[in-house]
Write an enzyme that holds these catalytic residues in place. Structure first.
Site, PDB file in Angstrom:
ATOM      1  N   TYR A 196       0.824  -1.207   0.000  1.00 53.17           N
ATOM      2  CA  TYR A 196       0.000   0.000   0.000  1.00 53.17           C
ATOM      3  C   TYR A 196       0.858   1.256   0.000  1.00 53.17           C
ATOM      4  O   TYR A 196       0.532   2.244  -0.648  1.00 53.17           O
ATOM      5  CB  TYR A 196      -0.922   0.037   1.222  1.00 53.17           C
ATOM      6  CG  TYR A 196      -2.206  -0.732   1.061  1.00 53.17           C
ATOM      7  CD1 TYR A 196      -2.195  -2.094   0.813  1.00 53.17           C
ATOM      8  CD2 TYR A 196      -3.436  -0.095   1.162  1.00 53.17           C
ATOM      9  CE1 TYR A 196      -3.368  -2.806   0.674  1.00 53.17           C
ATOM     10  CE2 TYR A 196      -4.623  -0.799   1.022  1.00 53.17           C
ATOM     11  CZ  TYR A 196      -4.588  -2.150   0.776  1.00 53.17           C
ATOM     12  OH  TYR A 196      -5.753  -2.843   0.634  1.00 53.17           O
ATOM     13  N   ASP A 246      -3.213 -18.354  -0.703  1.00 51.94           N
ATOM     14  CA  ASP A 246      -4.148 -19.074  -1.579  1.00 51.94           C
ATOM     15  C   ASP A 246      -4.844 -20.199  -0.804  1.00 51.94           C
ATOM     16  O   ASP A 246      -6.057 -20.381  -0.895  1.00 51.94           O
ATOM     17  CB  ASP A 246      -3.462 -19.592  -2.860  1.00 51.94           C
ATOM     18  CG  ASP A 246      -2.118 -20.257  -2.618  1.00 51.94           C
ATOM     19  OD1 ASP A 246      -1.417 -19.901  -1.658  1.00 51.94           O
ATOM     20  OD2 ASP A 246      -1.741 -21.162  -3.400  1.00 51.94           O
ATOM     21  N   ASP A 290      -6.423  -7.317   3.791  1.00 52.13           N
ATOM     22  CA  ASP A 290      -7.565  -6.708   3.104  1.00 52.13           C
ATOM     23  C   ASP A 290      -8.453  -7.815   2.538  1.00 52.13           C
ATOM     24  O   ASP A 290      -9.679  -7.804   2.706  1.00 52.13           O
ATOM     25  CB  ASP A 290      -7.034  -5.803   1.984  1.00 52.13           C
ATOM     26  CG  ASP A 290      -8.131  -5.098   1.212  1.00 52.13           C
ATOM     27  OD1 ASP A 290      -9.061  -4.579   1.858  1.00 52.13           O
ATOM     28  OD2 ASP A 290      -8.066  -5.065  -0.032  1.00 52.13           O
TER      29      ASP A 290
HETATM   30  C1  LIG Z   1     -10.646   1.820   0.392  1.00 51.45           C
HETATM   31  C2  LIG Z   1      -9.465   0.883   0.424  1.00 51.45           C
HETATM   32  C3  LIG Z   1      -8.195   1.645   0.148  1.00 51.45           C
HETATM   33  C4  LIG Z   1      -9.389   0.094   1.736  1.00 51.45           C
HETATM   34  C5  LIG Z   1      -8.180  -0.828   1.755  1.00 51.45           C
HETATM   35  O1  LIG Z   1      -7.937  -1.591   0.828  1.00 51.45           O
HETATM   36  O2  LIG Z   1      -7.481  -0.810   2.776  1.00 51.45           O
HETATM   37  C6  LIG Z   1     -10.603  -0.764   2.089  1.00 51.45           C
HETATM   38  O3  LIG Z   1     -10.754  -1.840   1.203  1.00 51.45           O
HETATM   39  C7  LIG Z   1     -10.424  -1.284   3.489  1.00 51.45           C
HETATM   40  O4  LIG Z   1     -10.196  -2.497   3.655  1.00 51.45           O
HETATM   41  O5  LIG Z   1     -10.488  -0.509   4.435  1.00 51.45           O
HETATM   42  C1  LIG Z   2       3.692 -23.426  -5.758  1.00 55.54           C
HETATM   43  C2  LIG Z   2       3.309 -21.989  -6.003  1.00 55.54           C
HETATM   44  C3  LIG Z   2       4.539 -21.198  -6.364  1.00 55.54           C
HETATM   45  C4  LIG Z   2       2.202 -21.859  -7.053  1.00 55.54           C
HETATM   46  C5  LIG Z   2       1.844 -20.411  -7.295  1.00 55.54           C
HETATM   47  O1  LIG Z   2       1.601 -19.647  -6.368  1.00 55.54           O
HETATM   48  O2  LIG Z   2       1.760 -20.042  -8.473  1.00 55.54           O
HETATM   49  C6  LIG Z   2       0.898 -22.596  -6.757  1.00 55.54           C
HETATM   50  O3  LIG Z   2       0.228 -22.049  -5.654  1.00 55.54           O
HETATM   51  C7  LIG Z   2       0.027 -22.524  -7.981  1.00 55.54           C
HETATM   52  O4  LIG Z   2      -0.991 -21.817  -7.950  1.00 55.54           O
HETATM   53  O5  LIG Z   2       0.347 -23.131  -8.992  1.00 55.54           O
END
Ligand SMILES: CC(C)[C@H](C(=O)O)[C@@H](O)C(=O)O
Ligand SMILES: CC(C)[C@H](C(=O)O)[C@@H](O)C(=O)O
Lengths: 361, 361
Positions: free
Chosen positions: A144, A226, A250
């Protein structure tokens, strides 16, 4: 008698309506707990753009500086959506307040309240297993605010870049927030990162492991962002405190909010190292329902409770509000969005919910 | 008769078992469609670390270079989890293959199959409304590969940094992939970004809007990553193609996979501008069930189908496989993880499922 000065920034959309209820609740608390609040109101967001030409006017910032805490409503709306991004209410006001006051620790509790399981978009058996998570999001660093950020080159080779950046100090203080919070809850910290790809995440893991040594009672687990997004849907009840960098927090905090299915109940706190902070509902300004008296004031009221707990250290008063909210929900005093279609005629108004909470105080 | 050379990289865990079924299916297709495949097997992942000292040996890379396409299994497992991150199977093999062959376009379809709605962790009414999304993830740029990346400074001020970076050219080609895909599906592209914070996202939006002009029939919508994570849970049926940068696509594609509740059914494709590509199941190597003959081979079989469709341009053969899979599912020929506890005794083995699919070809 303790007297506190509160900067009240109600903002746009439903902000003023739900803030009115939080003010009622604060005055109920004044009487019951022998506290006194001086509430100073300042314009912020779209309202401030209209009145002062910018989303966070100088006088508002000065007012916040003089206060013991900031109680924030919600900002933004279609009227200001065509402004350049930097000037839009959400970004201009929120990011500036966060960095100006070094509000590095963002606490976003999300839970499914008893009786409200059916609101969750998760399968009934999964929602019934319970969900009660506190997301601790780093709020003043990471991608950010990291420099450099910009645009370079020409034609098709023109490129944009942003820098994700974390120092050990920044990681350590937010990790400590998470472990401190976990000590008061389920004693488990799940740190969310992408250490298989990001150098920042590796430093994050290293420092988090160091901090963990000071909290032997707390279990620490690392999870890739993920995978976290997935496991929250499969086994939401296995999480307690989730420790996240700015960007990942976020995403994760919004996923957690949606899992509860009741955004109108969720408060948030953003505090700095001195305990000063800003307290606001997790949801948005909901311009579509603004002015109708149907918005849920609970997120705003619980934000006031977090303010008492975290900035003003008035734990008893905070507990009193939290209890009153629980009782009000248990009594079935609910705004319409918490009710199924066939029960919607039983919906209470914004101020009826506020009144019910005051009565329990 | 068209003859194709396929580099087969089965890998670790369940990789070899499910690959065996994909090979059966390919040989069924050889007969039915008059094609011929030469399958050359190469070590990759943990197996390659054990046999050759690295996750992606030189001979494997050369083998892939000579092939018409790469059919990949899955890699990694506890045995190699204590290696330094750079050497671990997942990272060392996957990231290198992606960048070596410039496999910039990652296609991850995720859908809830008829009859399998109950597997979704979403509420019954939401899952029943349908879910059929194609995530198009940029795979060779962004914060995964952006330079500089590193560690600087000393003591508590030591900091780590990563660079998110996108050029117009990189954005344009992945956006085109998304619009091309949308033309063959629901004609809607949802581009996921964080344009309120990231300069990269703003360029992303700008170029995506430009590309959209060439596809007047396709509806383009922009959504912030935090909001996307939420809306996927609330109204999953409103998405068609989701266009994402590398990091956001990693997160969104895994959330989508989990929404289906049936990871063992999901294939993926990673292709470059010449159509060359690598095809692999979306799930992992599942070491806990490896060697038991119970893993679901369908993700691997559908990966072979994507290979036929996207790299070899054998659309008919691909359709044949997809149809055979649908029929097999409809017949209730299912591995255990797709069955509820009370029906688990009806589970078919990995090779029974493979055989059933071959019979439909
Ligand atoms: C408005 C935006 C910049 C903000 C962020 O991403 O931090 C919002 O999504 C939050 O989570 O407060
Ligand atoms: C293993 C890792 C680096 C990979 C990625 O983040 O791309 C996996 O999560 C995927 O999505 O194939």
């Amino acid at each position: 008698m303790s007297n506190y000065e509160i900067a009240v920034l109600a903002g746009d959309g439903i902000g003023p309506e739900i803030m009115a209820e939080a003010k009622k609740v604060l005055s109920a608390v004044e009487q019951t707990c022998g506290l006194s609040f001086t509430l100073n109101e300042y314009d912020v967001g779209g309202l401030a753009i209209d009145n002062h030409g910018q989303a966070l006017p100088e006088y508002t910032l000065r007012g916040c500086e003089q206060a013991d805490a900031i109680l924030f409503g919600s900002i933004g709306g279609p009227k200001w959506d065509n402004l350049p991004l930097e000037q839009r209410p959400e970004r201009a006001a929120l990011l500036t307040l966060r960095s100006h006051f070094d509000l590095f620790s963002n606490l976003r509790p999300a839970k499914i309240y008893p009786g409200l399981e059916a609101l969750s978009p998760l399968r009934a058996d999964i929602a019934a297993s319970g969900f009660d998570v506190l997301v601790i999001r780093e709020l003043t660093s990471g991608i950010y605010f990291g420099q450099p950020k910009g645009l370079e080159g020409e034609g098709e080779e023109q490129f944009a870049y942003d820098t994700m950046r974390y120092s050990k100090r920044e990681i350590r203080r937010i990790a400590k927030s998470a472990f401190e919070a976990a000590m008061k809850r389920g004693k488990k910290v799940t740190s969310v990162d992408k250490a298989n790809v990001l150098v920042c995440s590796r430093l994050w893991r290293e420092v988090t492991e160091e901090v963990a040594k000071d909290y032997p009672e707390v279990e620490l687990e690392h999870i890739y962002i993920d995978n976290a997004t997935m496991q929250l849907l499969r086994t939401p009840n296995e999480f307690d405190v989730m420790l996240c960098s700015n960007l990942f927090g976020d995403i994760i905090s919004d996923e957690c909010a949606m899992i509860t299915g009741s955004m109108g109940l969720l408060p948030s706190a953003s505090v700095n190292e001195t305990g000063f902070g800003m307290f606001e509902p997790a949801g948005g300004s909901a311009p579509d329902i603004a002015g109708k008296g149907i918005a849920n004031p609970i997120a705003q009221i619980l934000s006031a409770s977090m303010m008492l707990r975290f900035s003003l250290n008035q734990i008893e008063a905070a507990d009193l509000i939290d209890d009153a909210v629980l009782k009000t929900l248990a009594d079935g005093v609910l705004t319409g969005e918490l009710l199924s279609a066939d029960k919607r005629h039983l919906a209470k108004t914004t101020s009826q919910v506020g009144d019910a909470i005051c009565q329990h105080i």
